[in-house]
Design an enzyme around this catalytic site. Structure first.
Site, mmCIF file in Angstrom:
data_model
loop_
_atom_site.group_PDB
_atom_site.id
_atom_site.type_symbol
_atom_site.label_atom_id
_atom_site.label_comp_id
_atom_site.label_asym_id
_atom_site.label_seq_id
_atom_site.Cartn_x
_atom_site.Cartn_y
_atom_site.Cartn_z
ATOM 1 N N LYS A 22 0.924 -1.334 0.021
ATOM 2 C CA LYS A 22 0.198 -0.029 -0.148
ATOM 3 C C LYS A 22 0.962 1.382 0.169
ATOM 4 C CE LYS A 22 -1.851 1.782 3.982
ATOM 5 N NZ LYS A 22 -1.677 3.386 4.081
ATOM 6 N N ARG A 123 -0.698 14.886 12.656
ATOM 7 C CA ARG A 123 0.310 14.625 11.640
ATOM 8 C C ARG A 123 0.314 15.686 10.605
ATOM 9 N NH1 ARG A 123 -1.672 8.562 9.218
ATOM 10 N NH2 ARG A 123 0.585 8.630 8.464
ATOM 11 N N ASP A 306 3.810 0.618 12.178
ATOM 12 C CA ASP A 306 2.665 -0.124 11.378
ATOM 13 C C ASP A 306 2.413 -1.403 12.115
ATOM 14 O OD1 ASP A 306 2.097 2.043 10.297
ATOM 15 O OD2 ASP A 306 2.768 1.688 8.247
ATOM 16 N N ARG A 398 -8.891 -0.537 3.836
ATOM 17 C CA ARG A 398 -8.181 0.444 3.448
ATOM 18 C C ARG A 398 -6.919 -0.075 3.151
ATOM 19 N NH1 ARG A 398 -6.587 4.349 7.246
ATOM 20 N NH2 ARG A 398 -5.098 4.506 5.606
HETATM 21 C C1 UD1 Z 1 4.003 6.755 6.393
HETATM 22 C C2 UD1 Z 1 3.364 5.595 6.022
HETATM 23 C C3 UD1 Z 1 2.705 5.227 7.284
HETATM 24 C C4 UD1 Z 1 3.756 4.851 8.375
HETATM 25 C C5 UD1 Z 1 4.663 6.262 8.493
HETATM 26 C C6 UD1 Z 1 5.838 5.946 9.567
HETATM 27 C C7 UD1 Z 1 2.557 5.963 3.972
HETATM 28 C C8 UD1 Z 1 1.631 5.851 2.886
HETATM 29 N N1 UD1 Z 1 2.240 5.971 5.145
HETATM 30 O O1 UD1 Z 1 3.157 7.945 6.823
HETATM 31 O O2 UD1 Z 1 2.141 3.680 6.991
HETATM 32 O O3 UD1 Z 1 2.911 4.819 9.631
HETATM 33 O O4 UD1 Z 1 4.943 6.644 7.183
HETATM 34 O O5 UD1 Z 1 6.287 4.979 9.047
HETATM 35 O O6 UD1 Z 1 3.617 5.649 3.446
HETATM 36 N N2 UD1 Z 1 5.861 14.646 10.648
HETATM 37 C C9 UD1 Z 1 5.962 16.088 11.073
HETATM 38 N N3 UD1 Z 1 5.930 16.907 9.980
HETATM 39 C C10 UD1 Z 1 5.551 16.607 8.645
HETATM 40 C C11 UD1 Z 1 5.637 15.193 8.403
HETATM 41 C C12 UD1 Z 1 5.555 13.993 9.447
HETATM 42 O O7 UD1 Z 1 6.113 16.434 12.120
HETATM 43 O O8 UD1 Z 1 5.583 17.207 7.834
HETATM 44 C C13 UD1 Z 1 5.862 13.709 11.890
HETATM 45 C C14 UD1 Z 1 4.626 12.842 11.952
HETATM 46 O O9 UD1 Z 1 3.570 13.544 12.818
HETATM 47 C C15 UD1 Z 1 4.998 11.498 12.596
HETATM 48 C C16 UD1 Z 1 6.484 11.424 12.029
HETATM 49 O O10 UD1 Z 1 6.789 12.644 11.369
HETATM 50 O O11 UD1 Z 1 5.291 11.662 13.928
HETATM 51 C C17 UD1 Z 1 6.369 10.322 10.901
HETATM 52 O O12 UD1 Z 1 5.550 10.644 9.814
HETATM 53 P P1 UD1 Z 1 5.783 10.293 8.182
HETATM 54 O O13 UD1 Z 1 7.136 9.362 8.106
HETATM 55 O O14 UD1 Z 1 5.713 11.403 7.604
HETATM 56 O O15 UD1 Z 1 4.504 9.261 7.868
HETATM 57 P P2 UD1 Z 1 3.616 9.432 6.727
HETATM 58 O O16 UD1 Z 1 4.366 9.615 5.591
HETATM 59 O O17 UD1 Z 1 2.379 10.143 7.174
#
Ligand code: UD1
Length: 428
Positions: A22, A123, A306, A398
């Protein structure tokens, strides 16, 4: 409202073949808007999951031609895509934000709203914004609408404050068409980032370094079409490994890249699981489980957040005490409260969960609060004594393709009931 009804005390036996990831499919589908060749992109090993269909709807809304059949997608972006995504579609899933980078790169402008997603705590998307601004975008917000404008994206050296998976992917998709060189430091190293790099390279992009801390990109004028096979879903594979361990079963997991699960296998072995690895297969055998001192979720190659919820089920049924630390998301323990209804002994203190293993879970009526929490509750129900009803299984759909059918093929007594109010009538 659909639910799963599980008649407990299952011992899983047999095999399961893992479908495409996914977390690879979604950014790669978004990246397909970068193709301006007029030829179609073909993606194989596509899981038939709700999030994929939502991304398909978004691409169609943007004006792309998208066809899905038999786990294959064809996507044609020959018409210039629209730069706006409707609020409704944006709010359907978190990954809608992946469109920001590639649309900005292709069109010089994009209008979105804040994305929706799982209820696992705040997030933010500030790292996405900061990175796009460093590439020359001007981002403004008005009445909840986010407008990014960049007639010309210019390569830059960017240091991410945290190795965010989504921000790394968004910036890669923006930088491939930016003028000159971009260097992204402290990036996420997940296998899905490598998959995106391979896809972008297939389209003609010049990207190196995915899988390490630093990604280097040299912008090109335009990108074309390609065919690409999505990597196997390591989180789905981990879900089945844990389900087999928890039920005391013996399961062959096929079509995986075992090295993507190194941290998971190491922790499961520490807990007493017997796992053998052969090429693209893993076998898990009946094992006696014991608690582990500490599982801490971390960015890849650490233990994946995850799989924290499924791992919690396993350790809550292991002999002795365990501690789980959730370091990625602020509020990712909601499943613990559901598991307590099934007799799990779990105390939560901030980002730490303290588990005292119990011999048995009792079936109960529980609710899937997010995708992976839902999978964890299904595993708990498979092992429990008596009947478990898992509500709100839309969250599970999902990210897992008909999860109940894979479990049924391994001998599990699990049924999808279309209408929760008809559970008794269905004879479950
Ligand atoms: C992706 C995965 C999700 C997984 C996560 C962490 C996809 C579609 N989803 O989510 O399944 O659980 O990685 O391995 O690939 N953060 C910030 N600012 C930002 C972006 C992130 O503070 O602009 C923080 C988030 O709040 C969180 C951490 O960074 O605490 C990790 O988030 P991130 O790695 O971005 O996760 P996703 O890409 O949303």
């Amino acid at each position: 409202m659909e639910c799963f009804v599980i008649d407990g005390k299952n011992i899983l036996q047999g095999s399961v073949t893992i479908k495409g990831a996914k977390n690879s499919v979604l950014p790669i589908m978004a990246a397909s808007v970068l193709n301006s060749s007029g030829e179609k992109i073909e993606l194989t090993n596509i899981p038939d999951i709700i999030d994929m269909h939502v991304m398909k709807k978004i691409l169609e809304y943007l004006g792309l031609d998208v066809h899905y059949a038999k786990n294959t997608l064809s996507i044609n972006a020959k018409n210039r895509p629209s730069h706006t995504i409707s609020d409704d579609l944006m709010s359907e899933m978190r990954s809608s934000i992946f469109l920001m980078g590639p649309l900005l790169a292709r069109l010089g402008k994009v209008r979105v709203t804040y994305p929706g997603g799982c209820s696992i705590g705040p997030r933010p998307i500030d790292l996405h914004f900061k990175g796009l601004e460093a590439l020359g975008a001007r981002i403004t917000e008005e009445n909840g609408s986010i407008f990014a404008h960049a007639p010309y994206l210019k390569g830059a050296e960017i240091h991410l404050d945290f190795p965010s998976v989504g921000a790394t992917e968004n910036l890669m998709m923006a930088a491939v068409l930016a003028g000159g060189k971009t260097i992204l430091h402290n990036v996420a190293k997940e296998p899905e980032i490598v998959d995106l790099q391979n896809f972008l390279s297939g389209m003609g992009a010049v990207v190196r370094g995915a899988g390490t801390d630093t990604i280097r990109i040299t912008g090109v004028e335009a990108l074309g079409c390609c065919s690409h096979r999505i990597i196997p879903d390591r989180i789905a594979a981990g879900t089945f490994l844990i389900a087999a361990a928890v039920t005391g079963g013996e399961v062959l997991i096929k079509g995986v890249i075992p090295s993507h699960l190194d941290a998971v296998v190491a922790k499961m072995r520490e807990a007493g699981a017997s796992i053998d690895i052969f090429d693209d297969k893993m076998v898990i055998r009946k094992s006696k489980l014991r608690g582990v001192e500490r599982v801490c979720t971390l960015p890849y190659p650490g233990f994946p957040t995850d799989l924290q919820a499924p791992m919690m089920v396993m350790l809550a049924l292991a002999r002795g005490n365990s501690t789980i630390v959730e370091s990625i998301f602020e509020a990712r323990f909601r499943h613990a409260f559901e598991l307590r209804q099934m007799n799990a002994h779990i105390d939560i203190d901030g980002r730490k969960a303290f588990l005292q293993g119990v011999k048995e879970f009792r079936g109960a009526e529980v609710t899937a609060t997010d995708l992976r929490a839902g999978a964890a509750l299904v595993i708990a129900g498979l092992a429990a004594e008596g009947k478990t009803i898992v509500r709100d299984i839309r969250h599970i759909d999902r990210g897992y393709e008909r999860l109940e059918q894979d479990f049924q093929r391994m001998g599990a007594r699990i049924t999808r009931v279309r209408d929760f109010s008809k559970v008794e009538a269905a004879g479950c």
